[in-house]
Design a protein around this motif. Structure first.
Motif, PDB file in Angstrom:
ATOM      1  N   PHE A   1      -6.948  -5.603   5.102  1.00  0.00           N
ATOM      2  CA  PHE A   1      -5.544  -5.262   5.367  1.00  0.00           C
ATOM      3  C   PHE A   1      -5.057  -5.643   6.777  1.00  0.00           C
ATOM      4  O   PHE A   1      -3.950  -6.154   6.926  1.00  0.00           O
ATOM      5  CB  PHE A   1      -5.276  -3.777   5.090  1.00  0.00           C
ATOM      6  N   PRO A   2      -5.869  -5.400   7.837  1.00  0.00           N
ATOM      7  CA  PRO A   2      -5.378  -5.781   9.172  1.00  0.00           C
ATOM      8  C   PRO A   2      -5.043  -7.273   9.280  1.00  0.00           C
ATOM      9  O   PRO A   2      -4.079  -7.650   9.947  1.00  0.00           O
ATOM     10  CB  PRO A   2      -6.540  -5.396  10.091  1.00  0.00           C
ATOM     11  N   LYS A   3      -5.824  -8.125   8.581  1.00  0.00           N
ATOM     12  CA  LYS A   3      -5.539  -9.568   8.616  1.00  0.00           C
ATOM     13  C   LYS A   3      -4.227  -9.900   7.911  1.00  0.00           C
ATOM     14  O   LYS A   3      -3.443 -10.733   8.366  1.00  0.00           O
ATOM     15  CB  LYS A   3      -6.687 -10.351   7.973  1.00  0.00           C
ATOM     16  N   ILE A   4      -3.987  -9.238   6.763  1.00  0.00           N
ATOM     17  CA  ILE A   4      -2.737  -9.477   6.032  1.00  0.00           C
ATOM     18  C   ILE A   4      -1.555  -8.956   6.863  1.00  0.00           C
ATOM     19  O   ILE A   4      -0.493  -9.585   6.936  1.00  0.00           O
ATOM     20  CB  ILE A   4      -2.767  -8.788   4.635  1.00  0.00           C
ATOM     21  N   ALA A   5      -1.770  -7.823   7.532  1.00  0.00           N
ATOM     22  CA  ALA A   5      -0.717  -7.247   8.382  1.00  0.00           C
ATOM     23  C   ALA A   5      -0.389  -8.176   9.551  1.00  0.00           C
ATOM     24  O   ALA A   5       0.784  -8.335   9.922  1.00  0.00           O
ATOM     25  CB  ALA A   5      -1.147  -5.874   8.898  1.00  0.00           C
ATOM     26  N   ALA A   6      -1.429  -8.799  10.106  1.00  0.00           N
ATOM     27  CA  ALA A   6      -1.218  -9.719  11.242  1.00  0.00           C
ATOM     28  C   ALA A   6      -0.347 -10.904  10.825  1.00  0.00           C
ATOM     29  O   ALA A   6       0.396 -11.460  11.639  1.00  0.00           O
ATOM     30  CB  ALA A   6      -2.563 -10.200  11.779  1.00  0.00           C
ATOM     31  N   GLU A   7      -0.419 -11.269   9.543  1.00  0.00           N
ATOM     32  CA  GLU A   7       0.420 -12.371   9.037  1.00  0.00           C
ATOM     33  C   GLU A   7       1.774 -11.865   8.515  1.00  0.00           C
ATOM     34  O   GLU A   7       2.528 -12.623   7.906  1.00  0.00           O
ATOM     35  CB  GLU A   7      -0.320 -13.098   7.901  1.00  0.00           C
TER      36      GLU A   7
ATOM     37  N   PRO B   1     -20.835  -6.218   1.372  1.00  0.00           N
ATOM     38  CA  PRO B   1     -20.273  -4.897   1.698  1.00  0.00           C
ATOM     39  C   PRO B   1     -19.166  -5.047   2.747  1.00  0.00           C
ATOM     40  O   PRO B   1     -19.420  -5.540   3.845  1.00  0.00           O
ATOM     41  CB  PRO B   1     -21.473  -4.125   2.264  1.00  0.00           C
ATOM     42  N   THR B   2     -17.953  -4.692   2.384  1.00  0.00           N
ATOM     43  CA  THR B   2     -16.830  -4.890   3.307  1.00  0.00           C
ATOM     44  C   THR B   2     -15.727  -3.863   3.018  1.00  0.00           C
ATOM     45  O   THR B   2     -15.616  -3.356   1.916  1.00  0.00           O
ATOM     46  CB  THR B   2     -16.310  -6.349   3.215  1.00  0.00           C
ATOM     47  N   SER B   3     -14.935  -3.569   4.059  1.00  0.00           N
ATOM     48  CA  SER B   3     -13.910  -2.533   3.947  1.00  0.00           C
ATOM     49  C   SER B   3     -12.525  -3.148   3.830  1.00  0.00           C
ATOM     50  O   SER B   3     -12.126  -3.956   4.664  1.00  0.00           O
ATOM     51  CB  SER B   3     -13.966  -1.627   5.188  1.00  0.00           C
ATOM     52  N   ILE B   4     -11.792  -2.748   2.797  1.00  0.00           N
ATOM     53  CA  ILE B   4     -10.436  -3.280   2.614  1.00  0.00           C
ATOM     54  C   ILE B   4      -9.509  -2.762   3.722  1.00  0.00           C
ATOM     55  O   ILE B   4      -8.637  -3.468   4.210  1.00  0.00           O
ATOM     56  CB  ILE B   4      -9.898  -2.967   1.193  1.00  0.00           C
ATOM     57  N   GLU B   5      -9.741  -1.505   4.144  1.00  0.00           N
ATOM     58  CA  GLU B   5      -8.870  -0.894   5.153  1.00  0.00           C
ATOM     59  C   GLU B   5      -9.102  -1.482   6.544  1.00  0.00           C
ATOM     60  O   GLU B   5      -8.158  -1.664   7.311  1.00  0.00           O
ATOM     61  CB  GLU B   5      -9.112   0.622   5.237  1.00  0.00           C
ATOM     62  N   LYS B   6     -10.374  -1.760   6.865  1.00  0.00           N
ATOM     63  CA  LYS B   6     -10.689  -2.191   8.238  1.00  0.00           C
ATOM     64  C   LYS B   6     -10.753  -3.709   8.411  1.00  0.00           C
ATOM     65  O   LYS B   6     -10.544  -4.223   9.505  1.00  0.00           O
ATOM     66  CB  LYS B   6     -12.027  -1.575   8.676  1.00  0.00           C
TER      67      LYS B   6
ATOM     68  N   ILE C   1       0.851  -1.185   0.000  1.00  0.00           N
ATOM     69  CA  ILE C   1       0.000   0.000   0.000  1.00  0.00           C
ATOM     70  C   ILE C   1       0.890   1.239   0.000  1.00  0.00           C
ATOM     71  O   ILE C   1       1.996   1.213   0.517  1.00  0.00           O
ATOM     72  CB  ILE C   1      -0.969   0.039   1.210  1.00  0.00           C
ATOM     73  N   MET C   2       0.404   2.291  -0.631  1.00  0.00           N
ATOM     74  CA  MET C   2       1.090   3.579  -0.569  1.00  0.00           C
ATOM     75  C   MET C   2       0.609   4.305   0.672  1.00  0.00           C
ATOM     76  O   MET C   2      -0.597   4.319   0.957  1.00  0.00           O
ATOM     77  CB  MET C   2       0.724   4.431  -1.782  1.00  0.00           C
TER      78      MET C   2
END
Length: 361
Positions: A199-205, A191-196, A134-135
């Motif tokens: 991404f947090p799940k990918i960051a956790a990994e 309906p779902t948020s990529i930011e909330k 992400i930028m």
């Protein structure tokens, strides 16, 4: 390579301009907002752009058809029947985004204007070997945004903090992503948020990386930010391609004038002005920090600052238009009228002054 642009909804924050065209087609620095992005994507080898849209897709596609051939790029639409947030549209467009190559694809918010360093982003993504890039951009007031907390040296994202009360960092999500196709397996069609959510799940990994955006960044989805964005864009143009900017004794600072526009004697134009195709600026006019869109006529000795003048409008002699006035398409301001922050819907004639910011129906 492919790219998905999140076009989304009705563009209410940029009304009355979006009453005439969908928001991505509103002119910015003399070309539709979305074209800045499509041209930059094409330049790094993107061959297909998918527009995720839930409003007026036929208007968008008809308009972009001419650019398909001009740019040699395929533009298609993925239409939502209900608003799907920022991640749902990726699931909806899954079949359009996945091909046999396994290459990553770009995802952009359509309101974001920057220098689009896509080439550097591709290199960054390949180098870290994670699942998503992400930028991020640095801001002065991070408390208004979702802050990205990251490892400075590697760019590995640790977590996201929404509108932090205490200082945790000053880097925010810039709305430009490069994702491996495997990210699509994480997104459900709802309906779902990529930011909330995503991404947090990918960051956790520990598979999400952030690159700090060089140069300027602005979300131009509302008028004040649109005017600021124009200033930043013209600043950047001055550094990169200054020959595109106007010169002359009547020009102050950075000014973009379309070759078909006519400018009369004794004008003073700038700084931070864009004048579109076919405009006529009569003698003695003063323009600063404003956008004048295609086909506008500004009559003698009018003065316009910090405003947006929509397509085919007219500003009368000795009129004064300022303080975030926005004229929709085909608005006619009579001679000697003053507008202080008036927001005027299309096809109106303004015969009396607007003394305080208000919407004129």
């Amino acid at each position: 390579m492919k790219a998905l642009i999140l076009v989304g909804g009705f563009g209410t924050r940029l009304r009355p301009l979006t009453l005439s065209v969908p928001k991505p087609l509103v002119d910015f620095a003399n070309k539709p907002m979305i074209l800045h992005q499509i041209e930059a994507l094409k330049a790094v080898g993107v061959t297909e752009v998918v527009l995720a849209i839930n409003y007026q897709p036929e208007v968008m596609l008809n308009f972009l058809k001419e650019f398909e051939t001009k740019l040699g790029i395929t533009i298609t639409c993925s239409q939502e029947t209900e608003p799907l947030g920022t991640a749902g549209p990726l699931a909806l467009a899954r079949d359009q985004l996945i091909d046999k190559s396994g290459e990553p694809f770009f995802v952009l918010n359509s309101d974001v204007i920057s220098e689009y360093p896509f080439k550097e982003m591709i290199e960054f993504h390949k180098a870290h070997g994670g699942e998503a890039s992400i930028m991020v951009t640095k801001v002065d007031e991070p408390s208004k945004y979702g802050v990205v907390v990251m490892e400075e040296s590697t760019g590995q994202v640790d977590k996201f903090v929404e509108k932090p009360k205490l200082f945790v960092g000053n880097k925010i999500n810039a709305g430009i992503y490069l994702l491996n196709p495997s990210v699509l397996d994480r997104i459900e069609l709802r309906p779902t948020s990529i930011e909330k959510e995503v991404f947090p799940k990918i960051a956790a990994e520990k598979k999400l990386y952030a690159m700090v955006l060089p140069g300027f960044w602005m979300d131009i989805g509302q008028p004040r930010d649109y005017i600021t964005g124009l200033r930043l864009y013209l600043d950047s143009l001055r550094k990169k391609a200054s020959t595109k900017l106007a010169t002359g004794s009547h020009i102050v600072g950075n000014v973009l004038v379309h070759e078909t526009a006519e400018i009369g004697e004794g004008c003073l134009i700038g700084p931070d002005v864009a004048i579109g195709p076919g405009c006529v600026v009569e003698s003695g006019v003063r323009l600063s920090r404003c956008t004048v869109m295609r086909g506008v006529r500004i009559k003698k000795h009018a003065c316009i600052s910090s405003s947006i003048i929509g397509w085919h409008s007219t500003v009368g002699q000795w009129a004064r238009v300022e303080n975030m006035t926005i004229l929709g398409e085909d608005v006619h301001v009579c001679d000697e009228i003053y507008s202080n922050g008036g927001v005027v819907l299309p096809h109106k004639e303004i015969k009396s002054s607007i003394l305080k910011p208000e919407i004129v129906m």
